[in-house]
Design an enzyme around this catalytic site. Structure first.
Site, mmCIF file in Angstrom:
data_model
loop_
_atom_site.group_PDB
_atom_site.id
_atom_site.type_symbol
_atom_site.label_atom_id
_atom_site.label_comp_id
_atom_site.label_asym_id
_atom_site.label_seq_id
_atom_site.Cartn_x
_atom_site.Cartn_y
_atom_site.Cartn_z
ATOM 1 N N LYS A 1 -10.366 -0.721 10.355
ATOM 2 C CA LYS A 1 -10.537 -1.857 9.439
ATOM 3 C C LYS A 1 -10.873 -3.116 10.223
ATOM 4 O O LYS A 1 -11.161 -4.156 9.642
ATOM 5 C CB LYS A 1 -9.270 -2.078 8.625
ATOM 6 N N CYS B 1 -4.710 2.596 -3.791
ATOM 7 C CA CYS B 1 -3.481 3.047 -3.111
ATOM 8 C C CYS B 1 -2.365 2.022 -3.276
ATOM 9 O O CYS B 1 -1.577 1.803 -2.328
ATOM 10 C CB CYS B 1 -3.726 3.330 -1.630
ATOM 11 N N GLN C 1 -4.586 -5.203 6.782
ATOM 12 C CA GLN C 1 -5.608 -6.175 6.356
ATOM 13 C C GLN C 1 -5.445 -7.499 7.099
ATOM 14 O O GLN C 1 -6.419 -8.212 7.346
ATOM 15 C CB GLN C 1 -5.523 -6.422 4.836
ATOM 16 N N HIS D 1 0.871 -1.184 0.000
ATOM 17 C CA HIS D 1 0.000 0.000 0.000
ATOM 18 C C HIS D 1 0.907 1.233 0.000
ATOM 19 O O HIS D 1 2.021 1.183 0.529
ATOM 20 C CB HIS D 1 -0.833 -0.047 1.280
ATOM 21 N N ASP E 1 3.111 -4.953 7.664
ATOM 22 C CA ASP E 1 1.886 -4.181 7.536
ATOM 23 C C ASP E 1 0.709 -5.140 7.719
ATOM 24 O O ASP E 1 0.410 -5.943 6.840
ATOM 25 C CB ASP E 1 1.846 -3.500 6.161
#
Ligand code: PMP
Length: 415
Positions: free
Chosen positions: A231, A372, A208, A127, A205
């Site tokens: 999220k 993104c 998600q 991202h 990261d």
């Protein structure tokens, strides 16, 4: 079926919708943009409301009970986050605004650990928030940013990753657990272990991954893990930077001011212990408490059932898309690879943005664009795709609504 705390297990899919006022009191619809932000369970909304009404006093300041209770609830939220991601100590949990701020924090606070000529290794799945802060760091410090390639189906090219780790001995590696553009699941344990073996500090990261795959940071062994509350069914404005304590200890402060100091004099200041050292100013404590409630909510699902549910939706989505003329799904699952919770696709004669607009008239909220992740899409030869992404409330009906929208869009544009 009951969980050990006596609360009923919530089943994913239609049954879960009863817990989301979005579907009963709000606009509802076929919401397929949970990768951008998830809808909020009633208990999270209530936690926010309740805190603002009953526990609203600044934390870690007042000697009065209201402030003490707010502080206690804020600390409990930190403990819940630590338990949720398997962190051994709450000292590892820094509250930030979101994944983006967490990565910015690292790229500022760790810059003294880099010297000109050093390499930062990212992947073509990242991202923008796991690219741009590193690029700015590279510019400030004279470093080089290198990207591990992906395959034509959007899987990480692990051989290329390994080769670049060996060749460049990167000082930092930034890699996603689950890519938001294509749903690619990376072999994160293998990547972390390999990069660390060659001396890198690894930032994962989990924006998600945290909500859709889950994580145990101690088992994973990463140096830093970042994610956003919104999220994972929590509010916006709150997110988490996990860092192994020795990794947080070596960082310089990021923002400075109140709350992050041990003392301030006219001659200088000293820093508070971690994690407070990185939480300058009044924190978003109601949001942190509500994130704790979101974690409780997620805990009412069976993680196994949730993963199976989202996997089944990915398979059904691929089947549905393949059965429609002129539609091409993208991502590793199209060739049997690891993909979760996200399905990107193209329609032969319809621009993704036009499709999203037409889908909206069917009450389908779906994403179109570069998500993104411009380097990912460019590598695969796309400007934009349509993207559906799932949450605990997603179900087969959502996919049927997309099917109808696809048929209408193709009828309109193939004239
Ligand atoms: N990483 C990934 C994989 C994401 O999907 C996102 C949000 N789309 C981010 C980072 C940034 O999260 P936020 O905007 O909440 O800071």
């Amino acid at each position: 079926m009951e969980k050990t705390d006596g609360l009923q297990v919530i089943r994913p899919g239609l049954a879960a919708r009863a817990h989301f006022p979005f579907f009963s009191e709000g606009p509802g619809g076929f919401y397929l943009d949970s990768a951008a932000t998830a809808q909020k369970p009633g208990q999270v909304i209530e936690a926010l409301r309740h805190t603002l009404i009953h526990h609203n006093a600044n934390v870690h300041r007042g000697a009065y009970r209201l402030s003490a209770t707010a502080s206690e609830l804020y600390d409990q939220a930190r403990q819940k986050v630590a338990r949720c991601i398997g962190a051994a100590s709450e000292r590892s949990i820094v509250f930030v605004r979101g994944a983006t701020e967490a990565i910015n924090l690292i790229t500022y606070s760790a810059q003294h650990l880099c010297k000109p000529g050093d390499v930062i290794l990212l992947t073509l799945l990242e991202h923008h928030s796991n690219i741009v802060p590193w690029q700015l760091l590279a510019k400030r410090k004279g470093l080089k940013v290198v990207f591990a390639d992906i395959t034509d189906d959007g899987s990480l090219n692990v051989a290329d990753f390994r080769q670049k780790v060996e060749a460049f001995k990167p000082v930092f590696v930034g890699v996603t657990q689950l890519a938001n553009s294509l749903g690619t699941v990376t072999p994160i344990e293998e990547l972390v272990a390999f990069a660390q073996k060659h001396g890198a500090r690894v930032l994962v990261d989990g924006a998600q991954g945290a909500p859709h795959l889950g994580v145990n940071v101690e088992a994973l062994g990463c140096d830093y893990y970042v994610f956003s509350g919104h999220k994972m069914y929590g509010p916006t404005g709150i997110g988490v930077l996990y860092g192994r304590p020795e990794r947080l200890e070596e960082l310089e402060p990021f923002q400075s001011g109140g709350d992050m100091i041990s003392y301030v004099s006219v001659d200088g200041s000293g820093w508070a212990e971690i994690p407070q050292r990185f939480e300058a100013g009044t924190p978003a404590f109601p949001e942190a408490i509500a994130l704790g409630s979101a974690i409780d909510f997620l805990g009412r699902f069976s993680r196994d059932e949730l993963n199976k549910h989202e996997q089944a939706l990915v398979r059904s989505a691929l089947e549905m898309l393949r059965s429609e003329e002129g539609v091409t799904p993208h991502g590793p699952a199209t060739v049997g690879g690891a993909q979760a919770t996200v399905v990107s696709f193209s329609i032969d004669c319809v621009h993704p943005h036009d499709f999203a607009t037409i889908a909206d008239t069917h009450n389908v909220q779906i994403r179109a664009g570069h998500h993104c992740a411009m380097p990912t899409l460019r590598r695969l030869g796309f400007q934009a795709t349509v993207r559906m992404s799932f949450g605990v409330y997603s179900c087969e009906e959502d996919l049927e609504a997309v099917r109808l929208a696809i048929r209408e869009a193709r009828r309109m544009f193939s004239r």
